[in-house]
Design a protein around this motif. Structure first.
Motif, PDB file in Angstrom:
ATOM      1  N   ALA A  63       0.813  -1.221   0.000  1.00 26.27           N
ATOM      2  CA  ALA A  63       0.000   0.000   0.000  1.00 26.27           C
ATOM      3  C   ALA A  63       0.846   1.270   0.000  1.00 26.27           C
ATOM      4  N   GLY A  64       2.180   1.121   0.011  1.00 35.62           N
ATOM      5  CA  GLY A  64       3.055   2.274  -0.099  1.00 35.62           C
ATOM      6  C   GLY A  64       3.660   2.769   1.196  1.00 35.62           C
ATOM      7  N   TYR A  65       3.528   1.996   2.271  1.00 35.64           N
ATOM      8  CA  TYR A  65       4.080   2.404   3.558  1.00 35.64           C
ATOM      9  C   TYR A  65       5.457   1.772   3.768  1.00 35.64           C
ATOM     10  N   ASP A  66       6.269   2.453   4.541  1.00 34.06           N
ATOM     11  CA  ASP A  66       7.592   1.957   4.889  1.00 34.06           C
ATOM     12  C   ASP A  66       7.478   1.283   6.254  1.00 34.06           C
ATOM     13  N   VAL A  67       7.616  -0.048   6.269  1.00 31.54           N
ATOM     14  CA  VAL A  67       7.409  -0.782   7.513  1.00 31.54           C
ATOM     15  C   VAL A  67       8.552  -1.758   7.750  1.00 31.54           C
ATOM     16  N   GLU A  68       8.732  -2.102   9.013  1.00 32.49           N
ATOM     17  CA  GLU A  68       9.757  -3.051   9.444  1.00 32.49           C
ATOM     18  C   GLU A  68       9.119  -4.006  10.428  1.00 32.49           C
ATOM     19  N   LEU A  69       9.448  -5.282  10.351  1.00 38.70           N
ATOM     20  CA  LEU A  69       8.865  -6.297  11.232  1.00 38.70           C
ATOM     21  C   LEU A  69       9.909  -6.832  12.186  1.00 38.70           C
ATOM     22  N   LYS A  70       9.580  -6.860  13.481  1.00 39.86           N
ATOM     23  CA  LYS A  70      10.441  -7.438  14.513  1.00 39.86           C
ATOM     24  C   LYS A  70       9.714  -8.621  15.150  1.00 39.86           C
ATOM     25  N   ASN A  71      10.190  -9.834  14.889  1.00 33.44           N
ATOM     26  CA  ASN A  71       9.584 -11.041  15.426  1.00 33.44           C
ATOM     27  C   ASN A  71      10.219 -11.462  16.747  1.00 33.44           C
ATOM     28  N   ASN A  72       9.544 -12.407  17.413  1.00 32.71           N
ATOM     29  CA  ASN A  72      10.090 -13.066  18.610  1.00 32.71           C
ATOM     30  C   ASN A  72      10.427 -12.104  19.737  1.00 32.71           C
ATOM     31  N   ILE A  73       9.581 -11.122  19.935  1.00 33.16           N
ATOM     32  CA  ILE A  73       9.899 -10.119  20.957  1.00 33.16           C
ATOM     33  C   ILE A  73       9.739 -10.691  22.366  1.00 33.16           C
ATOM     34  N   GLY A  74       8.812 -11.620  22.566  1.00 37.19           N
ATOM     35  CA  GLY A  74       8.713 -12.220  23.888  1.00 37.19           C
ATOM     36  C   GLY A  74       7.307 -12.222  24.426  1.00 37.19           C
ATOM     37  N   SER A  75       7.202 -12.295  25.730  1.00 32.78           N
ATOM     38  CA  SER A  75       5.917 -12.406  26.415  1.00 32.78           C
ATOM     39  C   SER A  75       5.107 -11.113  26.283  1.00 32.78           C
ATOM     40  N   THR A  76       3.869 -11.181  26.770  1.00 35.37           N
ATOM     41  CA  THR A  76       2.979 -10.018  26.721  1.00 35.37           C
ATOM     42  C   THR A  76       3.609  -8.805  27.399  1.00 35.37           C
ATOM     43  N   GLU A  77       4.159  -9.014  28.585  1.00 36.92           N
ATOM     44  CA  GLU A  77       4.740  -7.892  29.320  1.00 36.92           C
ATOM     45  C   GLU A  77       5.918  -7.277  28.572  1.00 36.92           C
ATOM     46  N   ILE A  78       6.725  -8.117  27.931  1.00 37.40           N
ATOM     47  CA  ILE A  78       7.904  -7.604  27.218  1.00 37.40           C
ATOM     48  C   ILE A  78       7.496  -6.850  25.962  1.00 37.40           C
ATOM     49  N   ILE A  79       6.577  -7.410  25.180  1.00 34.98           N
ATOM     50  CA  ILE A  79       6.186  -6.729  23.944  1.00 34.98           C
ATOM     51  C   ILE A  79       5.395  -5.463  24.250  1.00 34.98           C
ATOM     52  N   ASP A  80       4.636  -5.475  25.342  1.00 34.17           N
ATOM     53  CA  ASP A  80       3.949  -4.253  25.761  1.00 34.17           C
ATOM     54  C   ASP A  80       4.966  -3.190  26.151  1.00 34.17           C
ATOM     55  N   GLY A  81       6.050  -3.605  26.814  1.00 34.62           N
ATOM     56  CA  GLY A  81       7.114  -2.658  27.143  1.00 34.62           C
ATOM     57  C   GLY A  81       7.770  -2.089  25.904  1.00 34.62           C
ATOM     58  N   ALA A  82       7.916  -2.937  24.875  1.00 30.80           N
ATOM     59  CA  ALA A  82       8.482  -2.457  23.617  1.00 30.80           C
ATOM     60  C   ALA A  82       7.583  -1.408  22.976  1.00 30.80           C
ATOM     61  N   LEU A  83       6.283  -1.625  23.082  1.00 31.22           N
ATOM     62  CA  LEU A  83       5.326  -0.680  22.505  1.00 31.22           C
ATOM     63  C   LEU A  83       5.302   0.638  23.275  1.00 31.22           C
ATOM     64  N   THR A  84       5.161   0.565  24.571  1.00 24.74           N
ATOM     65  CA  THR A  84       5.016   1.792  25.362  1.00 24.74           C
ATOM     66  C   THR A  84       6.302   2.604  25.413  1.00 24.74           C
ATOM     67  N   SER A  85       7.458   1.945  25.217  1.00 25.25           N
ATOM     68  CA  SER A  85       8.725   2.671  25.221  1.00 25.25           C
ATOM     69  C   SER A  85       9.099   3.222  23.853  1.00 25.25           C
ATOM     70  N   GLY A  86       8.304   2.890  22.822  1.00 26.80           N
ATOM     71  CA  GLY A  86       8.576   3.401  21.486  1.00 26.80           C
ATOM     72  C   GLY A  86       9.521   2.554  20.668  1.00 26.80           C
ATOM     73  N   GLN A  87       9.868   1.356  21.150  1.00 26.86           N
ATOM     74  CA  GLN A  87      10.737   0.471  20.375  1.00 26.86           C
ATOM     75  C   GLN A  87      10.003  -0.133  19.176  1.00 26.86           C
ATOM     76  N   ILE A  88       8.696  -0.322  19.332  1.00 27.11           N
ATOM     77  CA  ILE A  88       7.845  -0.716  18.209  1.00 27.11           C
ATOM     78  C   ILE A  88       6.641   0.218  18.198  1.00 27.11           C
ATOM     79  N   ASP A  89       5.918   0.218  17.082  1.00 27.04           N
ATOM     80  CA  ASP A  89       4.776   1.130  16.930  1.00 27.04           C
ATOM     81  C   ASP A  89       3.425   0.441  17.022  1.00 27.04           C
ATOM     82  N   LEU A  90       3.388  -0.844  16.730  1.00 27.57           N
ATOM     83  CA  LEU A  90       2.138  -1.589  16.839  1.00 27.57           C
ATOM     84  C   LEU A  90       2.431  -3.075  16.896  1.00 27.57           C
ATOM     85  N   TYR A  91       1.471  -3.840  17.394  1.00 29.93           N
ATOM     86  CA  TYR A  91       1.570  -5.299  17.344  1.00 29.93           C
ATOM     87  C   TYR A  91       0.179  -5.885  17.543  1.00 29.93           C
ATOM     88  N   PRO A  92      -0.061  -7.122  17.075  1.00 32.91           N
ATOM     89  CA  PRO A  92      -1.361  -7.764  17.283  1.00 32.91           C
ATOM     90  C   PRO A  92      -1.440  -8.383  18.675  1.00 32.91           C
TER      91      PRO A  92
END
Length: 304
Positions: A63-92
């Motif tokens: 669709a024309g967006y510049d995106v990067e995928l980071k897999n295997n981030i870890g448990s709910t608490e860890i990936i939530d920390g990645a989101l709230t700290s700005g290390q990632i922008d979104l996740y399912p």
């Protein structure tokens, strides 16, 4: 990079940086694509998340967006920390997990929609939001072999008390926590149960070989399609409702424009339980890569 995102990334705490040290190269840099910043998508460390993450990345790139995928981030608490700290922008994420694990809400809603609305309200208070949920749910469930269920008359999780001593397979990240083994046995009074820690996927072999009598599984696991396992009814609603929805920073949606959210919504609307079970099977059994499976699904549905 816009001022809100610049500030958000600057506020990443030292603890988050330590926890996320394994995420080499995390964080979005400004992109030349339409003047919009690169969007960093995160995914947890199991098949379903890898596939959904690939779908998001591939469709948004198309669709024309510049995106990067980071897999295997870890448990709910860890990936939530990645989101709230700005290390990632979104996740399912799973709606019930947000309420039970992150919001620590002990009250289980009576419907999938109420679960989603309450999860979204929790995220809104944190500068985040959620897009529309998927039709499918991936809930934890307790599986036993059909012969074992018949022998002891097992229909519900609580019925495990009829079977005497039960060895229970649980994946390491879920032994404790709101949706974990320890809380499950408390909820159902399973006093004669012993946990065995096994990585995701190994619990089926353990059931087949008689190494355990019961196991925590996911309802979209492809192994369940064979009919070789019986799922016990969670009659106390311990595992809640678990539809998937992207959790995303509000300012990311503002920066990227309405087509960004619309693209993700189109993907999620296609994800029924049957479809996801077959997608997982294509990776876990047929041994295609998550990227291949995502591409074939998106092509078949006109998104690539």
């Amino acid at each position: 990079m816009s001022a809100p995102r610049a500030r958000r990334r600057a506020w990443a705490g030292a603890l988050a940086l330590v926890c996320l040290a394994a995420l080499t190269g995390c964080g979005g840099a400004a992109s030349a694509t339409g003047g919009r910043p690169t969007v960093v998508i995160g995914a947890k460390q199991f098949t379903e998340q890898w596939i959904i993450g690939e779908m998001y990345q591939q469709a948004l790139t198309e669709a024309g967006y510049d995106v990067e995928l980071k897999n295997n981030i870890g448990s709910t608490e860890i990936i939530d920390g990645a989101l709230t700290s700005g290390q990632i922008d979104l996740y399912p994420e799973y709606t019930g997990v947000i309420l039970q694990v992150l919001a620590k809400d002990a009250h289980i809603p009576h419907s999938a929609r109420d679960t989603y609305e309450r999860a979204k309200a929790f995220q809104e208070k944190r500068g985040l939001t959620m897009l529309e949920p998927t039709p499918f749910q991936n809930k934890n469930a307790v599986a036993v072999k059909p012969a074992f269920a018949k022998k002891h008359g097992l229909k519900t999780v609580g019925d495990l008390k009829k079977a005497g001593h039960v060895r229970f397979a649980e994946y390491p990240d879920n032994i404790s926590g709101a949706l974990g083994y320890t809380e499950l046995v408390k909820k159902y009074g399973l006093t004669d149960t012993k946990v065995r820690s096994l990585n995701i996927g190994l619990q089926y072999k353990a059931l087949d070989h008689g190494d355990v009598e019961a196991a925590d599984v996911f309802t979209t696991d492809p192994q369940l399609a064979r009919g070789d396992y019986t799922l016990l009814k969670d009659d106390k609603g311990f595992y809640g409702f678990q539809n998937v929805a992207p959790v995303v920073h509000k300012d990311v949606l503002e920066e990227q424009g309405p087509k960004f959210a619309a693209t993700l919504d189109r993907i999620d609307a296609l994800l029924t339980e049957k479809a996801v079970q077959q997608l997982n099977r294509a990776v876990d059994t047929v041994r295609l890569t998550p990227a291949e499976v995502a591409r074939k699904f998106l092509e078949a549905n006109g998104l690539l």
